[in-house]
Design a protein around this motif. Sequence first.
Motif, PDB file in Angstrom:
ATOM      1  N   PHE A   1      13.153  60.007  45.276  1.00 48.41           N
ATOM      2  CA  PHE A   1      12.751  60.537  46.575  1.00 48.41           C
ATOM      3  C   PHE A   1      13.797  60.193  47.631  1.00 48.41           C
ATOM      4  N   GLU A   2      14.198  58.919  47.686  1.00 47.91           N
ATOM      5  CA  GLU A   2      15.168  58.470  48.696  1.00 47.91           C
ATOM      6  C   GLU A   2      16.476  59.253  48.592  1.00 47.91           C
ATOM      7  N   LYS A   3      16.975  59.461  47.381  1.00 49.84           N
ATOM      8  CA  LYS A   3      18.234  60.203  47.186  1.00 49.84           C
ATOM      9  C   LYS A   3      18.093  61.644  47.657  1.00 49.84           C
ATOM     10  N   LEU A   4      16.997  62.285  47.275  1.00 48.98           N
ATOM     11  CA  LEU A   4      16.780  63.678  47.681  1.00 48.98           C
ATOM     12  C   LEU A   4      16.623  63.797  49.193  1.00 48.98           C
ATOM     13  N   GLN A   5      15.927  62.834  49.797  1.00 51.18           N
ATOM     14  CA  GLN A   5      15.727  62.870  51.243  1.00 51.18           C
ATOM     15  C   GLN A   5      17.053  62.689  51.974  1.00 51.18           C
ATOM     16  N   LYS A   6      17.860  61.718  51.532  1.00 49.97           N
ATOM     17  CA  LYS A   6      19.163  61.477  52.178  1.00 49.97           C
ATOM     18  C   LYS A   6      20.098  62.668  52.022  1.00 49.97           C
TER      19      LYS A   6
ATOM     20  N   ARG B   1      19.092  65.661  52.027  1.00 52.29           N
ATOM     21  CA  ARG B   1      18.413  66.748  52.737  1.00 52.29           C
ATOM     22  C   ARG B   1      18.050  67.888  51.783  1.00 52.29           C
ATOM     23  N   LEU B   2      17.560  67.497  50.594  1.00 50.83           N
ATOM     24  CA  LEU B   2      17.172  68.477  49.579  1.00 50.83           C
ATOM     25  C   LEU B   2      15.657  68.641  49.466  1.00 50.83           C
ATOM     26  N   ILE B   3      14.927  67.979  50.343  1.00 47.07           N
ATOM     27  CA  ILE B   3      13.471  68.140  50.379  1.00 47.07           C
ATOM     28  C   ILE B   3      13.157  68.996  51.600  1.00 47.07           C
ATOM     29  N   SER B   4      12.359  70.048  51.390  1.00 45.71           N
ATOM     30  CA  SER B   4      12.013  70.913  52.520  1.00 45.71           C
ATOM     31  C   SER B   4      10.501  71.091  52.597  1.00 45.71           C
ATOM     32  N   CYS B   5      10.045  71.391  53.796  1.00 42.82           N
ATOM     33  CA  CYS B   5       8.623  71.596  54.048  1.00 42.82           C
ATOM     34  C   CYS B   5       8.123  72.800  53.250  1.00 42.82           C
ATOM     35  N   ALA B   6       6.985  72.627  52.604  1.00 44.03           N
ATOM     36  CA  ALA B   6       6.395  73.703  51.811  1.00 44.03           C
ATOM     37  C   ALA B   6       5.814  74.814  52.684  1.00 44.03           C
ATOM     38  N   VAL B   7       5.646  74.560  53.984  1.00 45.06           N
ATOM     39  CA  VAL B   7       5.067  75.555  54.879  1.00 45.06           C
ATOM     40  C   VAL B   7       6.142  76.289  55.673  1.00 45.06           C
ATOM     41  N   CYS B   8       7.035  75.540  56.349  1.00 40.14           N
ATOM     42  CA  CYS B   8       8.003  76.181  57.252  1.00 40.14           C
ATOM     43  C   CYS B   8       9.452  76.094  56.782  1.00 40.14           C
TER      44      CYS B   8
ATOM     45  N   SER C   1      11.439  73.447  56.893  1.00 42.31           N
ATOM     46  CA  SER C   1      12.216  72.432  57.598  1.00 42.31           C
ATOM     47  C   SER C   1      12.709  71.375  56.611  1.00 42.31           C
ATOM     48  N   ILE C   2      13.935  70.892  56.825  1.00 41.77           N
ATOM     49  CA  ILE C   2      14.455  69.831  55.955  1.00 41.77           C
ATOM     50  C   ILE C   2      14.298  68.456  56.598  1.00 41.77           C
ATOM     51  N   SER C   3      13.631  68.403  57.749  1.00 43.70           N
ATOM     52  CA  SER C   3      13.328  67.129  58.385  1.00 43.70           C
ATOM     53  C   SER C   3      11.954  66.689  57.882  1.00 43.70           C
ATOM     54  N   VAL C   4      11.946  66.023  56.716  1.00 42.92           N
ATOM     55  CA  VAL C   4      10.717  65.648  56.023  1.00 42.92           C
ATOM     56  C   VAL C   4      10.695  64.140  55.815  1.00 42.92           C
ATOM     57  N   GLU C   5       9.533  63.546  56.038  1.00 46.81           N
ATOM     58  CA  GLU C   5       9.385  62.108  55.806  1.00 46.81           C
ATOM     59  C   GLU C   5       8.034  61.839  55.143  1.00 46.81           C
ATOM     60  N   LYS C   6       7.872  60.636  54.623  1.00 46.76           N
ATOM     61  CA  LYS C   6       6.603  60.254  54.014  1.00 46.76           C
ATOM     62  C   LYS C   6       5.545  60.159  55.110  1.00 46.76           C
ATOM     63  N   ALA C   7       4.357  60.632  54.790  1.00 45.02           N
ATOM     64  CA  ALA C   7       3.217  60.504  55.691  1.00 45.02           C
ATOM     65  C   ALA C   7       2.406  59.287  55.256  1.00 45.02           C
ATOM     66  N   ILE C   8       1.572  58.815  56.140  1.00 44.76           N
ATOM     67  CA  ILE C   8       0.696  57.705  55.786  1.00 44.76           C
ATOM     68  C   ILE C   8      -0.237  58.186  54.678  1.00 44.76           C
ATOM     69  N   MET C   9      -0.339  57.385  53.638  1.00 44.29           N
ATOM     70  CA  MET C   9      -1.149  57.781  52.490  1.00 44.29           C
ATOM     71  C   MET C   9      -2.217  56.726  52.225  1.00 44.29           C
ATOM     72  N   ALA C  10      -3.359  57.192  51.800  1.00 50.09           N
ATOM     73  CA  ALA C  10      -4.401  56.278  51.339  1.00 50.09           C
ATOM     74  C   ALA C  10      -4.175  56.053  49.850  1.00 50.09           C
ATOM     75  N   PRO C  11      -4.460  54.859  49.370  1.00 50.15           N
ATOM     76  CA  PRO C  11      -4.287  54.634  47.934  1.00 50.15           C
ATOM     77  C   PRO C  11      -5.227  55.533  47.141  1.00 50.15           C
ATOM     78  N   ARG C  12      -4.759  55.999  46.002  1.00 48.55           N
ATOM     79  CA  ARG C  12      -5.568  56.866  45.157  1.00 48.55           C
ATOM     80  C   ARG C  12      -6.341  56.006  44.174  1.00 48.55           C
ATOM     81  N   VAL C  13      -7.650  56.172  44.205  1.00 43.63           N
ATOM     82  CA  VAL C  13      -8.513  55.460  43.267  1.00 43.63           C
ATOM     83  C   VAL C  13      -9.283  56.525  42.493  1.00 43.63           C
TER      84      VAL C  13
END
Length: 140
Positions: free
Chosen positions: A24-29, A31-38, A40-52
Motif C-alpha cells: 500500500f505504502e509503495k503504491l500510495q507514494k 500515486r498509483l492508487i486512485s479514488c473509485a468514485v472520482c 483522484s490520486i490524492s488518496v489516504e487511509k480512512a479511520i477503520m473499525a476493527p473487523r470482527v
Amino acid sequence: MIQYSLRCESDHRFDSWFQSADAFEKLQKSRLISCAVCGSISVEKAIMAPRVNHATSKAERPLSAAKSPAEQAMAEFRKHIEANSDYVGSDFVREARAIHDGDAPDRPIWGEARDDEAKKLIEDGVPVAPLPFLPTRKTN
C-alpha cells in the motif's frame, strides 16, 4: 492480503485490498492508487473499525455502513440531476417535444415516460436518455 478503508480529497470513501501494508505504502507514494468514485490520486487511509467476524449475515449489517463507490457515484449523479434540471413529472414527453420544437425555453428537464413514448421521441430526433433512478418527489 490486507483491506484498507480509503478516502480521497473529496471525501469519497471506498475499500481496497493490498498484498501488504508495504505494498500500500509503495503504491500510495507512486500515486498509483486512485479514488473509485472520482479518480483522484490524492488518496489516504480512512479511520477503520476493527473487523470482527460473527454469525450475522450481510443483510443484517447496520444501515449506517459506508456506501459502495457505485452507490456514492449514483447518489452524486442524482443530486446533480435534481439540482441542475427541472422535474416535469408525467409532462416529460410533451415538454421534451416542446423544447425540441422551440415552443418552450431550452433547459435541462427530467421526468417520466413510458418506453414506447421515449422510443418515439428518439425516433423523432429528440435527445433523451433513461435515468438509473426513480423520482422521490411527485408533482400534483
